[in-house]
Design a protein around this motif. Structure first.
Motif, mmCIF file in Angstrom:
data_model
loop_
_atom_site.group_PDB
_atom_site.id
_atom_site.type_symbol
_atom_site.label_atom_id
_atom_site.label_comp_id
_atom_site.label_asym_id
_atom_site.label_seq_id
_atom_site.Cartn_x
_atom_site.Cartn_y
_atom_site.Cartn_z
ATOM 1 N N UNK A 179 12.552 -31.857 18.410
ATOM 2 C CA UNK A 179 13.788 -31.456 17.730
ATOM 3 C C UNK A 179 14.817 -30.838 18.655
ATOM 4 N N UNK A 180 14.974 -31.397 19.833
ATOM 5 C CA UNK A 180 15.907 -30.827 20.806
ATOM 6 C C UNK A 180 17.345 -30.809 20.307
ATOM 7 N N UNK A 181 17.790 -31.923 19.770
ATOM 8 C CA UNK A 181 19.185 -32.024 19.381
ATOM 9 C C UNK A 181 20.077 -32.131 20.607
ATOM 10 N N UNK A 182 21.374 -32.341 20.403
ATOM 11 C CA UNK A 182 22.298 -32.486 21.542
ATOM 12 C C UNK A 182 22.355 -31.255 22.437
ATOM 13 N N UNK A 183 22.387 -30.054 21.840
ATOM 14 C CA UNK A 183 22.497 -28.839 22.640
ATOM 15 C C UNK A 183 21.241 -28.607 23.473
ATOM 16 N N UNK A 184 20.090 -28.807 22.853
ATOM 17 C CA UNK A 184 18.845 -28.656 23.601
ATOM 18 C C UNK A 184 18.739 -29.661 24.735
ATOM 19 N N UNK A 185 19.242 -30.880 24.498
ATOM 20 C CA UNK A 185 19.219 -31.898 25.547
ATOM 21 C C UNK A 185 20.137 -31.520 26.706
ATOM 22 N N UNK A 186 21.246 -30.887 26.399
ATOM 23 C CA UNK A 186 22.154 -30.456 27.461
ATOM 24 C C UNK A 186 21.497 -29.403 28.349
ATOM 25 N N UNK A 187 20.850 -28.425 27.723
ATOM 26 C CA UNK A 187 20.177 -27.382 28.508
ATOM 27 C C UNK A 187 19.049 -27.965 29.345
ATOM 28 N N UNK A 188 18.285 -28.855 28.748
ATOM 29 C CA UNK A 188 17.170 -29.484 29.463
ATOM 30 C C UNK A 188 17.663 -30.326 30.629
ATOM 31 N N UNK A 189 18.737 -31.045 30.409
ATOM 32 C CA UNK A 189 19.267 -31.930 31.451
ATOM 33 C C UNK A 189 19.774 -31.140 32.649
ATOM 34 N N UNK A 190 20.386 -29.987 32.400
ATOM 35 C CA UNK A 190 20.860 -29.164 33.507
ATOM 36 C C UNK A 190 19.696 -28.699 34.378
ATOM 37 N N UNK A 191 18.569 -28.411 33.743
ATOM 38 C CA UNK A 191 17.397 -27.987 34.505
ATOM 39 C C UNK A 191 16.804 -29.148 35.302
ATOM 40 N N UNK A 192 16.775 -30.326 34.695
ATOM 41 C CA UNK A 192 16.159 -31.485 35.343
ATOM 42 C C UNK A 192 16.988 -32.017 36.513
ATOM 43 N N UNK A 193 18.224 -31.607 36.599
ATOM 44 C CA UNK A 193 19.048 -32.066 37.723
ATOM 45 C C UNK A 193 18.451 -31.659 39.057
ATOM 46 N N UNK A 194 17.810 -30.493 39.100
ATOM 47 C CA UNK A 194 17.252 -29.998 40.355
ATOM 48 C C UNK A 194 15.737 -30.076 40.396
ATOM 49 N N UNK A 195 15.116 -30.614 39.355
ATOM 50 C CA UNK A 195 13.664 -30.703 39.316
ATOM 51 C C UNK A 195 13.182 -31.821 40.235
ATOM 52 N N UNK A 196 12.180 -31.516 41.039
ATOM 53 C CA UNK A 196 11.668 -32.503 41.996
ATOM 54 C C UNK A 196 10.227 -32.916 41.700
ATOM 55 N N UNK A 197 9.691 -32.479 40.566
ATOM 56 C CA UNK A 197 8.291 -32.772 40.235
ATOM 57 C C UNK A 197 8.142 -33.909 39.242
ATOM 58 N N UNK A 198 8.971 -33.919 38.216
ATOM 59 C CA UNK A 198 8.818 -34.860 37.110
ATOM 60 C C UNK A 198 9.302 -36.252 37.524
ATOM 61 N N UNK A 199 8.449 -37.250 37.300
ATOM 62 C CA UNK A 199 8.832 -38.640 37.576
ATOM 63 C C UNK A 199 8.811 -39.491 36.307
ATOM 64 N N UNK A 200 8.132 -39.002 35.257
ATOM 65 C CA UNK A 200 8.122 -39.693 33.964
ATOM 66 C C UNK A 200 8.623 -38.740 32.895
ATOM 67 N N UNK A 201 9.636 -39.168 32.155
ATOM 68 C CA UNK A 201 10.272 -38.314 31.160
ATOM 69 C C UNK A 201 10.273 -39.008 29.805
ATOM 70 N N UNK A 202 9.656 -38.377 28.819
ATOM 71 C CA UNK A 202 9.592 -38.929 27.466
ATOM 72 C C UNK A 202 10.248 -37.950 26.501
#
Length: 482
Positions: A179-202
Motif C-alpha cells: 500500500x505504498x501509494x504515490x507518496x510512499x513510492x516517491x520516498x522509496x525511490x529517493x532512497x533507492x537512487x543511492x542504494x547499491x545492494x538491491x538488484x531485483x525490485x518487486x
C-alpha cells in the motif's frame, strides 16, 4: 540599656491594645472598664495575629527562595527537551560542542532502533523543507539510502516502512501489497537512487498510479544496479507508460520489466513503441493483462520489428484481434532476437493465425510460442500449419483451448511430420478432444521425433518419450472413443 521613654510608651500602648488584661501603669494611663459592659476577646487569636505580623517578612523571603528553586528544574527539563528535539532534526545547539559524546549517543540510539520492528522508526535527521533541499543536503555517502529515506518520509508525510529498513541491504527487495501509494513510492525511490545492494525490485500491487511510476522511473535513470523490476498491478496508466518509456531511453541496466495489469491502452502503447526500438538492453518485457487493442498492435508491431534486444515478450490477455494480430505477426517476422512469445487469451481468429503462419516461414529464431485461447478454428489451424512445414527453430507450441477440433490438431501434427528439420518438442492441445485418426498419426510422428511430447483431450499429462508404445496407443484409443 533602658529604652527611651517615648519608645517604651509606644510599645506599652501597642501591647495594651492587644492584651486587654495588661493593667500595668507603664503608659501612665489606667484602662477603666465600666461594669455592665462585657469585653469579648480571644487571647490565642491575638497571639496568632501578633506572631503572623512578626514572622511575615521571614515567610515572604522563604517563599521567594522556594519558588526560585522550583523554577530551576523546570528550565533544565525544558532545555533537555529542546536539546533532544533539535538532535532529532539534526540541528546543532551551543551545547553540541562536545562532539564525541553526541556521536557515541547517536550510535547507541541507532543500535536500539534496529532492535525494534516498528513503522515509527526515526533517524537523527532534520526534515527537509523541499525536494531541492533534500538533494542538496551534504551527508556522508550512504550505500543503502537509509538516511535519505527517513528524510524523504518526513518530507512527503509518510510513515517509514520498517520492512524496507531491514531489507535495504538485500539483493532482492520484495514489497508486494504494501500500500505504498504515490507518496510512499516517491520516498522509496529517493532512497533507492543511492542504494547499491538491491538488484531485483518487486513493487507489484501498491497503487502507485502515474505519479508513483514517474518517481520510480526517475530513480531508475540514476540507479545503475537494479536490473529486474516488477511494477505489475499498479494502475500506472498513460502517465506511467510515458514516464517508464522515457526511462527506457536512458537506462542501460534494466533487463527484465514486468508491467502487467496497469491499464495500458492504445495511448500508452504509443510511448512504449517509441522506447522499444531505442533500447537494446532489455531482454524480457511483460505487458499482459492490459487494454492494448488493434492500434496498439500496429504500433508495437513496428517497434518489435526494429528492436534488437528483447528475447522474451508477453502480451497475453489483451484486446488484439485480426488487424492487430496481423501487424504483430509482421513485426515478429522481421525480428531476429525474440525467443519466447506469449500471445494467449487474445482474439487473433483465423486471419491472425494465418499471419502468424506466414511469419514462421521466415522467422528462424523463435523457440516458444503460445497462442492458446485465440478463437482459432479448423480453418485458422490449417492456415497456421503451413508455416510449420518450413520452420526449423520452434521447440514449444501451445494451441490449447482453441475451437480447432481434432482435425485442426491433425493438420498441425501432419505439417510437423512433413518437416524433416522440425525441432518441436512440446505440442499442447489441452482441452481439445481428438479422435483415433489423430492417435494413429501421433504414433507415426513419434517414430520420427521420439522426444516429442503431446498434451490433448483435456488431459494435462505429458506423453513421456519412455512410455511403452502399446500403452500410448491404448490411451489414445480411449480418448478417441470418448
Amino acid at each position: 540599656m533602658a529604652l527611651p521613654h517615648n519608645v517604651r510608651r509606644g510599645l506599652t500602648t501597642f501591647s495594651g491594645s492587644l492584651f486587654i488584661n495588661n493593667k500595668t501603669r507603664d503608659c501612665g494611663a489606667v484602662q477603666i472598664y465600666h461594669p455592665g459592659h462585657e469585653v469579648l476577646s480571644s487571647l490565642p487569636l491575638q497571639m496568632m495575629l501578633f506572631f503572623n505580623v512578626f514572622y511575615f517578612p521571614f515567610w515572604c523571603l522563604c517563599e521567594g527562595i522556594m519558588l526560585a528553586l522550583k523554577t530551576v528544574p523546570t528550565s533544565v527539563c525544558e532545555h533537555s527537551v529542546h536539546q533532544e528535539r533539535d538532535a532529532s532534526y539534526g540541528t546543532n545547539t551551543p551545547d553540541d560542542s562536545e562532539g564525541n559524546e553526541s556521536e557515541e549517543k547517536g550510535d547507541e540510539d541507532s543500535e536500539r532502533e534496529e532492535e525494534w520492528d516498528t513503522d515509527l522508526e526515526i533517524e537523527d535527521l532534520r526534515p527537509p523543507h523541499s525536494l531541492c533541499e533534500l538533494y542538496e543536503t551534504k551527508e556522508p555517502f550512504d550505500p543503502t539510502g537509509k538516511t535519505r529515506y527517513i528524510a524523504a518520509c518526513q518530507l512527503y508525510g509518510v510513515v517509514p516502512i520498517s520492512y524496507f529498513l531491514r531489507h535495504m541491504k538485500d539483493t532482492e527487495l520484495i514489497m508486494k501489497h504494501h500500500g505504498l501509494g504515490p507518496q510512499g513510492a516517491k520516498a522509496l525511490s529517493l532512497a533507492l537512487m543511492t542504494n547499491t545492494s538491491i538488484v531485483k525490485l518487486n513493487l507489484s500491487d501498491n497503487w502507485l498510479n502515474g505519479d508513483g511510476a514517474a518517481a520510480v522511473a526517475e530513480m531508475l535513470k540514476e540507479n545503475c544496479y537494479i536490473s529486474d523490476v516488477d511494477l505489475s498491478d499498479n494502475r500506472l496508466g498513460v502517465k506511467g507508460a510515458e514516464a517508464l518509456s522515457a526511462m527506457l531511453l536512458e537506462n542501460t541496466t534494466v533487463v527484465t520489466l514486468k508491467l502487467s495489469g496497469n491499464e495500458f491502452n492504445d495511448h500508452a502503447a504509443k510511448y512504449l513503441a517509441d522506447a522499444l526500438p531505442a533500447n537494446n538492453k532489455m531482454k524480457s518485457l511483460d505487458l499482459s493483462h492490459n487494454m492494448l487493442a488493434d492500434t496498439s498492435g500496429e504500433l508495437l508491431g513496428m517497434a518489435i520489428a526494429e528492436n534488437t534486444g528483447l528475447k522474451e515478450l508477453n502480451i497475453s490477455w489483451n484486446y488484439f484481434r485480426s488487424q492487430g494480430a496481423a501487424a504483430l505477426a509482421r513485426g515478429f517476422e522481421a525480428n531476429v532476437f525474440l525467443r519466447v512469445l506469449d500471445l494467449s487469451y487474445n482474439g487473433f481468429n483465423n486471419n491472425g493465425a494465418a499471419a502468424l503462419g506466414e511469419a514462421l516461414k521466415v522467422n528462424n529464431v523463435l523457440e516458444e510460442l503460445n497462442i492458446s485461447n485465440n478463437r482459432i478454428s479448423l480453418e485458422g489451424a490449417l492456415r497456421f500449419a503451413v508455416g510449420l512445414k518450413e520452420n526449423r527453430t520452434l521447440k514449444s507450441l501451445n494451441m490449447a483451448r482453441n475451437p480447432m477440433q481434432s482435425e485442426g490438431c491433425f493438420g498441425i501434427l501432419k505439417s510437423i511430420q512433413a518437416n524433416s528439420g522440425a525441432v518441436v518438442e512440446i505440442l499442447d492441445f489441452s482441452e481439445i478432444p481428438v479422435n483415433k485418426d489423430f492417435a494413429d498419426l501421433c504414433d507415426a510422428v513419434k517414430m520420427l521425433f521420439p522426444n516429442l511430447q503431446i498434451r490433448h483431450g483435456g488431459n494435462a499429462t505429458l506423453n513421456k518419450k519412455d512410455q511403452p508404445k502399446v500403452e500410448i496407443q491404448s490411451w489414445f484409443s480411449v480418448e478417441g472413443d470418448s
